[in-house]
Scaffold this active site. Sequence first.
Site, PDB file in Angstrom:
ATOM      1  N   ASP A 128       0.779  -1.248   0.463  1.00  0.00           N
ATOM      2  CA  ASP A 128      -0.027   0.019   0.096  1.00  0.00           C
ATOM      3  C   ASP A 128       0.832   1.133   0.097  1.00  0.00           C
ATOM      4  O   ASP A 128       2.008   0.994   0.300  1.00  0.00           O
ATOM      5  CB  ASP A 128      -0.934  -0.103   1.364  1.00  0.00           C
ATOM      6  N   ASN A 141      -7.065  -2.655  13.914  1.00  0.00           N
ATOM      7  CA  ASN A 141      -8.996  -2.561  13.889  1.00  0.00           C
ATOM      8  C   ASN A 141      -9.074  -3.809  12.784  1.00  0.00           C
ATOM      9  O   ASN A 141     -10.300  -3.947  12.129  1.00  0.00           O
ATOM     10  CB  ASN A 141      -9.710  -1.875  12.980  1.00  0.00           C
ATOM     11  N   HIS A 201      -7.410  -4.484   9.933  1.00  0.00           N
ATOM     12  CA  HIS A 201      -6.926  -4.432   8.752  1.00  0.00           C
ATOM     13  C   HIS A 201      -6.126  -4.669   7.954  1.00  0.00           C
ATOM     14  O   HIS A 201      -4.951  -5.142   8.566  1.00  0.00           O
ATOM     15  CB  HIS A 201      -7.103  -2.822   7.876  1.00  0.00           C
ATOM     16  N   GLU A 246      -9.353  -1.913   4.827  1.00  0.00           N
ATOM     17  CA  GLU A 246     -10.184  -1.512   5.850  1.00  0.00           C
ATOM     18  C   GLU A 246     -11.972  -2.380   6.678  1.00  0.00           C
ATOM     19  O   GLU A 246     -12.171  -2.470   5.624  1.00  0.00           O
ATOM     20  CB  GLU A 246     -10.872   0.008   6.356  1.00  0.00           C
TER      21      GLU A 246
END
Length: 239
Positions: A67, A136, A138, A143
């Site tokens: 990313d 979280n 991800h 996400e």
Amino acid sequence: MRLEVFDTAEAAAAAAAARLAACLGARPSAVLGLATGATMEPVYAALRRRLREERLSLAQATSFNIDEYLGLGADDPQSYRATMNRLLFDDVDLPAARAHLPDGLAEDPEAEARRYEAAIAAAGGLDLQLLGLGRNGHVGFNEPGSPADSRTRVVALSAATREANARHFPAGAAVPSHAITLGIATLMEARALLMVVTGAAKRAPLARLLEGPPAPDCPASLLAGHPDFTVLADRAAAG
Ligand code: GLP
């Protein structure tokens, strides 16, 4: 999915570096999927050491990072390109032309995402993808809510992720709102997945990944069905 637990984060990082080195030893022209984040800093330190000690070369290898932030270029120290230069690329013999990250300054980010996905396919696909785990759940910048069939694309970052990543930015600087990330379906096509999970802040997402069920609320859990998926964790994360 195979879980290996180590006493310390350093030991987990060393095991990840050993696996990367073994992949390169077996196939010098390997296509490696790389990742950033604090978890990866000791991994790259250990990898640089191992490459030196074992006289392994990256001269024939190719890498694709998972990313990149939109709006940040190589000159920005917080871009993942600059981070990778600092942590690994500046120190190893991987040819610059084969060390790929999405271009965070691309004029047409959606087209850049499609180009990046095609470039991975053109390189023959990913042999080994290194992964971190977000607090979280991800993975890359997929996400919560990311679908299992997602491909490399432009995504909006959640408030939680921007908050978690603020520690990598100078005080007061805004964390970018968008990024380009490999998708879940893209990651599932890697021949092997190697996730490193360290620290007590990762206990909850790791438990969710290990216990299932696979669902988009924890994007990492969507990778659970991958036939060659190793998770290297320290005790603090594994509990
Ligand atoms: C970041 C990155 C991910 C990384 C994750 C964990 O947002 N985009 O690729 O794996 O969050 O980061 P850290 O290791 O700093 O906890």
